[in-house]
Design a protein around this motif. Structure first.
Motif, short mmCIF file in Angstrom:
data_model
loop_
_atom_site.label_atom_id
_atom_site.label_comp_id
_atom_site.label_asym_id
_atom_site.label_seq_id
_atom_site.Cartn_x
_atom_site.Cartn_y
_atom_site.Cartn_z
N ALA A 158 0.85 -1.29 -0.08
CA ALA A 158 -0.01 -0.04 -0.06
C ALA A 158 0.94 1.41 -0.09
N SER A 159 2.00 1.14 0.72
CA SER A 159 2.94 2.54 0.82
C SER A 159 3.59 2.45 -0.74
N PHE A 160 4.06 1.25 -1.35
CA PHE A 160 4.72 1.45 -2.51
C PHE A 160 3.92 1.93 -3.78
N VAL A 161 2.46 1.97 -3.64
CA VAL A 161 1.42 2.38 -4.58
C VAL A 161 1.94 3.92 -5.04
N ASP A 162 2.29 4.48 -3.97
CA ASP A 162 2.69 6.03 -4.36
C ASP A 162 3.82 6.32 -5.10
N VAL A 163 4.56 5.28 -5.32
CA VAL A 163 5.99 5.57 -6.05
C VAL A 163 5.53 5.87 -7.64
N ASP A 164 4.35 5.40 -7.92
CA ASP A 164 4.01 6.09 -9.45
C ASP A 164 4.02 7.55 -9.59
N HIS A 165 3.97 8.42 -8.25
CA HIS A 165 3.93 9.72 -8.48
C HIS A 165 5.17 10.25 -8.98
N PHE A 166 6.39 9.43 -8.44
CA PHE A 166 7.58 9.86 -8.85
C PHE A 166 7.78 9.49 -10.31
N LEU A 167 7.26 8.34 -10.62
CA LEU A 167 7.77 7.73 -11.95
C LEU A 167 7.03 8.54 -13.11
N ILE A 168 5.77 9.23 -12.73
CA ILE A 168 4.84 10.27 -13.64
C ILE A 168 5.85 11.30 -13.78
N ALA A 169 6.37 11.92 -12.67
CA ALA A 169 7.04 13.20 -12.59
C ALA A 169 8.42 13.10 -13.18
N ILE A 170 8.80 11.77 -13.38
CA ILE A 170 10.36 11.64 -13.79
C ILE A 170 11.23 12.49 -13.05
N SER A 171 10.96 12.39 -11.72
CA SER A 171 11.83 13.00 -10.80
C SER A 171 11.50 12.37 -9.24
N TRP A 172 12.51 12.50 -8.54
CA TRP A 172 12.60 12.21 -7.23
C TRP A 172 12.43 13.28 -6.32
N ARG A 173 12.14 14.48 -6.75
CA ARG A 173 11.82 15.67 -5.98
C ARG A 173 10.35 15.55 -5.46
N LEU A 174 10.02 15.29 -4.31
CA LEU A 174 8.77 15.63 -3.62
C LEU A 174 7.89 16.44 -4.38
N GLN A 175 8.28 17.88 -4.23
CA GLN A 175 7.85 18.96 -4.77
C GLN A 175 7.09 18.64 -6.19
N ASP A 176 7.90 17.86 -7.13
CA ASP A 176 7.50 17.52 -8.56
C ASP A 176 6.11 16.38 -8.34
N ALA A 177 6.52 15.51 -7.35
CA ALA A 177 5.76 14.32 -7.41
C ALA A 177 4.25 14.71 -6.71
N MET A 178 4.12 15.74 -5.98
CA MET A 178 2.87 16.10 -5.34
C MET A 178 2.10 17.10 -6.29
#
Length: 206
Positions: free
Chosen positions: A78-98
């Motif tokens: 359930a925690s891992f599901v949110d990793v797609d935010h970073f994949l779509i943003a093509i960035s590991w920056r939290l601001q980009d993912a959010m």
């Protein structure tokens, strides 16, 4: 083995914990810090998922402690599901993912449903019940995450589209009822499989 009274108390406790954890997690989303919001939201998703599988075990009259590895597996999926935010943003920056304009592919409810269906069929073909267990874990962890998100954006069934956002208190009720629905489906399929085995193992009588 727990008595009926103890089992009912545990069911009530874990059902309440799912609702309380969800409610507290939603209140924490009002924090100003984006980092705290992201961490608390993800941790809430993971905790609700772990509680969901724990409640499924309790309803099924199985030991939570003996199956603690599966509880933690639900937690981490359930925690891992949110990793797609970073994949779509093509960035590991939290601001980009959010600050994405669209949802990530792991938030599509069609994916865990199809995965669950595949593992269920595969386990039946190979006669390996453990494989179907992982199918149920994947389904439970993903959908408990999606139900919570659905309060804001609805459930997304690609390629068919999304539902409307689920009203807040209905979403809380749905989250608490979800483990009972999953356990009912599990027991229903187990009953069908048991009936099939009895039919196939019954000697032919003229």
């Amino acid at each position: 083995m727990f008595s009926i009274q103890q089992k009912l108390i545990l069911q009530l406790l874990f059902t309440s914990l799912i609702g309380i954890t969800s409610y507290i997690g939603d209140r924490l989303l009002q924090q100003k810090s984006e980092i705290l919001r992201a961490v608390s939201d993800n941790f809430t998703h993971a905790t609700v998922s772990g509680l969901t599988w724990s409640l499924i075990l309790i309803i099924s009259k199985k030991s939570v402690l003996k199956n603690i590895s599966k509880v933690f597996l639900c937690f981490f999926i359930a925690s891992f599901v949110d990793v797609d935010h970073f994949l779509i943003a093509i960035s590991w920056r939290l601001q980009d993912a959010m600050h994405l304009q669209k949802r990530g592919f792991l938030h599509c409810s069609t994916i865990p449903i199809m995965t669950w269906l595949f593992l269920l069929i595969y386990s039946k073909m190979l006669n390996q019940p453990n494989i179907s267990d992982y199918g149920w874990i994947i389904l439970s962890s993903f959908l408990s995450h999606h139900i919570r998100d659905a309060n804001r954006r609805g459930l997304w069934f690609c390629p068919f589209g999304s539902t409307r956002p689920i009203p807040y208190y209905f979403y809380l009720s749905l989250s608490m009822a979800f483990p009972y629905f999953i356990e009912f489906c599990m027991s229903l399929l187990d009953t069908q499989q048991l009936s099939e085995k009895r039919i196939y193992n019954t000697p032919y009588v003229i």
